[in-house]
Design an enzyme around this catalytic site. Structure first.
Site, PDB file in Angstrom:
ATOM      1  N   TYR A  33      75.271  34.238  20.541  1.00 21.19           N
ATOM      2  CA  TYR A  33      74.915  34.770  19.223  1.00 21.19           C
ATOM      3  C   TYR A  33      76.052  34.585  18.240  1.00 21.19           C
ATOM      4  CZ  TYR A  33      77.753  39.058  19.673  1.00 21.19           C
ATOM      5  OH  TYR A  33      78.792  39.951  19.769  1.00 21.19           O
ATOM      6  N   ARG A  52      82.054  27.898  15.929  1.00 21.78           N
ATOM      7  CA  ARG A  52      82.164  28.689  17.167  1.00 21.78           C
ATOM      8  C   ARG A  52      80.836  28.689  17.926  1.00 21.78           C
ATOM      9  NH1 ARG A  52      84.179  34.714  16.503  1.00 21.78           N
ATOM     10  NH2 ARG A  52      82.047  34.935  15.727  1.00 21.78           N
ATOM     11  N   ARG A 101      61.210  33.425  36.962  1.00 27.40           N
ATOM     12  CA  ARG A 101      62.603  33.884  36.896  1.00 27.40           C
ATOM     13  C   ARG A 101      63.443  33.114  37.911  1.00 27.40           C
ATOM     14  NH1 ARG A 101      65.652  37.888  39.601  1.00 27.40           N
ATOM     15  NH2 ARG A 101      67.394  38.672  38.347  1.00 27.40           N
ATOM     16  N   LYS A 149      80.840  33.435  22.948  1.00 25.29           N
ATOM     17  CA  LYS A 149      80.171  34.566  22.281  1.00 25.29           C
ATOM     18  C   LYS A 149      78.789  34.774  22.896  1.00 25.29           C
ATOM     19  CE  LYS A 149      79.841  36.783  17.756  1.00 25.29           C
ATOM     20  NZ  LYS A 149      80.492  38.028  18.172  1.00 25.29           N
ATOM     21  N   GLU A 181      90.890  43.369  22.904  1.00 22.67           N
ATOM     22  CA  GLU A 181      90.296  43.368  21.564  1.00 22.67           C
ATOM     23  C   GLU A 181      89.402  44.586  21.422  1.00 22.67           C
ATOM     24  OE1 GLU A 181      87.645  39.927  21.128  1.00 22.67           O
ATOM     25  OE2 GLU A 181      87.363  39.930  23.291  1.00 22.67           O
ATOM     26  N   LEU A 206      87.525  36.949  22.366  1.00 26.04           N
ATOM     27  CA  LEU A 206      86.736  36.079  21.506  1.00 26.04           C
ATOM     28  C   LEU A 206      87.642  35.573  20.375  1.00 26.04           C
ATOM     29  CD1 LEU A 206      83.690  35.216  20.922  1.00 26.04           C
ATOM     30  CD2 LEU A 206      83.857  36.887  19.061  1.00 26.04           C
TER      31      LEU A 206
HETATM   32  N1  PDD Z   1      81.439  40.826  16.808  1.00 21.15           N
HETATM   33  N2  PDD Z   1      85.813  40.337  19.338  1.00 21.15           N
HETATM   34  C1  PDD Z   1      84.569  40.650  19.754  1.00 21.15           C
HETATM   35  C2  PDD Z   1      84.394  41.069  21.167  1.00 21.15           C
HETATM   36  C3  PDD Z   1      83.480  40.581  18.877  1.00 21.15           C
HETATM   37  O1  PDD Z   1      82.248  40.882  19.320  1.00 21.15           O
HETATM   38  C4  PDD Z   1      83.698  40.205  17.533  1.00 21.15           C
HETATM   39  C5  PDD Z   1      82.576  40.092  16.530  1.00 21.15           C
HETATM   40  C6  PDD Z   1      85.007  39.911  17.124  1.00 21.15           C
HETATM   41  C7  PDD Z   1      85.335  39.473  15.723  1.00 21.15           C
HETATM   42  O2  PDD Z   1      84.860  38.178  15.475  1.00 21.15           O
HETATM   43  P1  PDD Z   1      84.471  37.694  14.003  1.00 21.15           P
HETATM   44  O3  PDD Z   1      85.656  37.926  13.135  1.00 21.15           O
HETATM   45  O4  PDD Z   1      84.180  36.272  14.166  1.00 21.15           O
HETATM   46  O5  PDD Z   1      83.289  38.521  13.586  1.00 21.15           O
HETATM   47  C8  PDD Z   1      86.042  39.967  18.057  1.00 21.15           C
HETATM   48  C9  PDD Z   1      80.280  40.766  15.945  1.00 21.15           C
HETATM   49  C10 PDD Z   1      80.568  41.110  14.516  1.00 21.15           C
HETATM   50  C11 PDD Z   1      79.199  41.622  16.555  1.00 21.15           C
HETATM   51  O6  PDD Z   1      79.064  41.564  17.759  1.00 21.15           O
HETATM   52  O7  PDD Z   1      78.482  42.323  15.828  1.00 21.15           O
END
Ligand code: PDD
Length: 286
Positions: A33, A52, A101, A149, A181, A206
């Protein structure tokens, strides 16, 4: 007016936006996603999000059902159809719905699923940007390819639920004594000698698009940056702490596990980087 979603080639009312129970995203979290912010009706840092996306799908050998240019066209059309001014576009691509499945990839001609929807959020004027947020710490329970992601977000769901129950705005995940993170954000601190510290990219985190832009914007301004892991003790002794993501941009962190950082208010560096990022976002929006 009902929200419009995009599902496999069609724009449909949200109540009619459905995928099969055999979809591999549903059965195996076999999908990727992206979330891109929208400011004044335009997509923010979208080239970075789509790059990405391409990398993530490549890492799991999933072919996108549309070109990157077409995906951006669909994102923009969805923003227009929903009259979205400020908020975000969520997009997800999965390995599609097979006839049963099976863990291994589908053998037949199964088309990947591509869905998108939008949501409303005034990121620039969010109240939490003025006050800062509290975070809690939780163990990082995730798999070892966090650079992808993937929609497998159960560890983050549990982490962010624990944060919500504690009245905190985010959970910082800890592994081997260091912050990896946030549940859905990248983590930063500003040390007492004015060094901006954020964990280096690796399979442990990420590679945040907002993180990347903030690091580049800070470097352009000759601000000192160190990309390395840091501990909670360092964060508590820091001048400032903040998180970055597409859904908050740059957001001050003022407490960790109930302990106050500095004077408990968003600091000047955080506020400056937030302004710099918002200017960059507006200037490069598409
Ligand atoms: N999440 N680390 C993780 C685990 C994340 O899920 C996200 C973003 C980030 C920041 O990435 P970016 O700057 O590219 O948004 C770091 C999104 C916003 C979400 O899951 O809603």
């Amino acid at each position: 007016m009902e929200q419009i979603a995009y599902v496999n080639g069609s724009f449909v009312p949200m109540s009619e936006a459905k995928v099969s129970i055999l979809d591999r995203g549903f059965l195996f979290a076999d999908g990727i996603y992206e979330v891109a912010a929208v400011l004044d009706g335009k997509l923010i840092d979208n080239a970075s999000h789509l790059a990405r996306l391409e990398r993530s799908v490549g890492e799991i050998s999933l072919a996108l059902p549309e070109t990157i240019d077409r995906i951006q066209e669909i994102q923009r059309e969805l923003v227009t159809r929903n009259h979205l001014v400020n908020g975000m576009v969520y997009l997800e691509v999965t390995r599609g719905a097979d006839t049963g499945r099976d863990f291994a990839f589908p053998k037949g001609d199964v088309k990947p699923t591509l869905v998108m929807f939008t949501s409303v959020k005034d990121i620039v004027n969010a109240e939490s940007a003025k006050t800062g947020i509290g975070v809690i710490t939780v163990p990082d329970l995730r798999w070892v390819r966090r650079d992808i992601k993937s929609v497998a977000l159960l560890a983050q769901v549990l982490a962010k639920q624990a944060a919500a129950e504690a009245g905190a705005g985010e959970a910082w995940m800890i592994e081997d004594g260091k912050v990896t993170e946030g549940g859905s954000s990248s983590c930063f601190i500003l040390t007492q000698d004015d060094v901006i510290v954020t964990r280096h990219n690796s399979s442990a985190i990420l590679p945040g698009c907002t993180r990347k832009a903030v690091v580049a914007l800070a470097a352009e301004r000759q601000l000192r940056i160190e990309e390395r892991p840091f501990t909670i003790e360092e964060a508590l002794a820091a001048k400032e702490a903040f998180i970055t993501s597409a859904t908050v941009f740059v957001q001050a962190v003022v407490t960790i596990d109930g302990k106050t950082i500095a004077n408990g208010k968003p600091g000047p560096m955080t506020n400056r980087l937030r302004e710099i990022y918002v200017d960059f976002a507006r200037a490069t929006a598409v």
